[in-house]
Scaffold this motif. Structure first.
Motif, PDB file in Angstrom:
ATOM      1  N   VAL A 243      39.678  40.066  32.766  1.00 29.92           N
ATOM      2  CA  VAL A 243      40.173  38.698  32.597  1.00 29.92           C
ATOM      3  C   VAL A 243      41.584  38.588  33.162  1.00 29.92           C
ATOM      4  O   VAL A 243      41.906  37.646  33.900  1.00 29.92           O
ATOM      5  N   PHE A 244      42.415  39.561  32.862  1.00 32.11           N
ATOM      6  CA  PHE A 244      43.804  39.504  33.305  1.00 32.11           C
ATOM      7  C   PHE A 244      43.924  39.725  34.809  1.00 32.11           C
ATOM      8  O   PHE A 244      44.817  39.168  35.453  1.00 32.11           O
ATOM      9  N   ALA A 245      43.026  40.501  35.382  1.00 26.94           N
ATOM     10  CA  ALA A 245      43.009  40.649  36.845  1.00 26.94           C
ATOM     11  C   ALA A 245      42.687  39.302  37.503  1.00 26.94           C
ATOM     12  O   ALA A 245      43.280  38.939  38.528  1.00 26.94           O
ATOM     13  N   LEU A 246      41.778  38.558  36.903  1.00 21.62           N
ATOM     14  CA  LEU A 246      41.444  37.235  37.441  1.00 21.62           C
ATOM     15  C   LEU A 246      42.604  36.265  37.237  1.00 21.62           C
ATOM     16  O   LEU A 246      42.871  35.425  38.116  1.00 21.62           O
ATOM     17  N   TYR A 247      43.310  36.355  36.121  1.00 26.26           N
ATOM     18  CA  TYR A 247      44.501  35.518  35.926  1.00 26.26           C
ATOM     19  C   TYR A 247      45.531  35.826  37.008  1.00 26.26           C
ATOM     20  O   TYR A 247      46.198  34.915  37.508  1.00 26.26           O
ATOM     21  N   GLU A 248      45.660  37.098  37.368  1.00 26.35           N
ATOM     22  CA  GLU A 248      46.599  37.482  38.426  1.00 26.35           C
ATOM     23  C   GLU A 248      46.181  36.893  39.775  1.00 26.35           C
ATOM     24  O   GLU A 248      47.028  36.499  40.573  1.00 26.35           O
ATOM     25  N   THR A 249      44.885  36.832  40.052  1.00 23.10           N
ATOM     26  CA  THR A 249      44.394  36.228  41.289  1.00 23.10           C
ATOM     27  C   THR A 249      44.802  34.761  41.346  1.00 23.10           C
ATOM     28  O   THR A 249      45.304  34.280  42.374  1.00 23.10           O
ATOM     29  N   VAL A 250      44.600  34.039  40.255  1.00 21.24           N
ATOM     30  CA  VAL A 250      44.992  32.623  40.205  1.00 21.24           C
ATOM     31  C   VAL A 250      46.504  32.499  40.368  1.00 21.24           C
ATOM     32  O   VAL A 250      46.988  31.628  41.107  1.00 21.24           O
ATOM     33  N   ARG A 251      47.257  33.361  39.704  1.00 20.72           N
ATOM     34  CA  ARG A 251      48.715  33.322  39.809  1.00 20.72           C
ATOM     35  C   ARG A 251      49.153  33.537  41.257  1.00 20.72           C
ATOM     36  O   ARG A 251      50.052  32.846  41.754  1.00 20.72           O
ATOM     37  N   ALA A 252      48.509  34.449  41.971  1.00 25.04           N
ATOM     38  CA  ALA A 252      48.866  34.704  43.371  1.00 25.04           C
ATOM     39  C   ALA A 252      48.576  33.481  44.242  1.00 25.04           C
ATOM     40  O   ALA A 252      49.380  33.129  45.118  1.00 25.04           O
ATOM     41  N   ILE A 253      47.448  32.830  44.016  1.00 28.59           N
ATOM     42  CA  ILE A 253      47.120  31.607  44.767  1.00 28.59           C
ATOM     43  C   ILE A 253      48.162  30.534  44.472  1.00 28.59           C
ATOM     44  O   ILE A 253      48.659  29.849  45.382  1.00 28.59           O
TER      45      ILE A 253
END
Length: 146
Positions: free
Chosen positions: A87-97
């Motif tokens: 879940v947190f890896a996906l949050y990081e993906t959104v944060r990078a975008i």
């Protein structure tokens, strides 16, 4: 039943002072409210705001669709929570975008917007399932499917 609740279709979703809140029916035909806890990502009982939400006192309440509620909830979780795991890896993906769009002083492209929305739907279900397993009575992963 709480005053002002007649005619309210449940579940119902809101922003209450910029925090996601959901109203759900109780087994006895009443209404229960759950507010996102930004410290844990779980749900805190918020029955004290039912009348406020239903009467929209103060102008800081916005009605949301289930899809908007999911997006708002995951935007808050992604912003306020830190941790490890999928879940947190996906949050990081959104944060990078988001950081890339902000650095370029632009809105998301249609592709980025679709990707972020899809990731947030997915993380909502994942997070809510984790909450259910942990016994959070306000957790409901099925909201993302509505």
């Amino acid at each position: 039943m709480t005053d002002g609740s007649e005619g309210v279709e449940l579940p119902a979703y809101y922003d209450h002072y910029k925090t996601p809140v959901k109203l759900v029916s109780t087994p006895d035909g009443g209404i229960a409210a759950w507010r996102l806890d930004r410290a844990t990502g779980g749900w805190r009982s918020a029955d004290d705001v039912i009348d406020d939400v239903l009467s929209a006192i103060g102008g800081e309440i916005s009605v949301r669709t289930s899809a908007e509620f999911v997006q708002r909830t995951e935007a808050a979780r992604g912003r306020y929570l830190k941790g490890d795991g999928p879940v947190f890896a996906l949050y990081e993906t959104v944060r990078a975008i988001d950081e890339q769009a902000t650095a370029e002083r632009r809105a998301y492209t249609p592709e980025e917007a679709a990707l972020v929305a899809g990731i947030r739907r997915r993380t909502f279900v994942m997070f809510e399932e984790q909450l259910q397993r942990a016994g959070d009575p306000g957790a409901d992963p099925t909201i993302a499917a509505s």
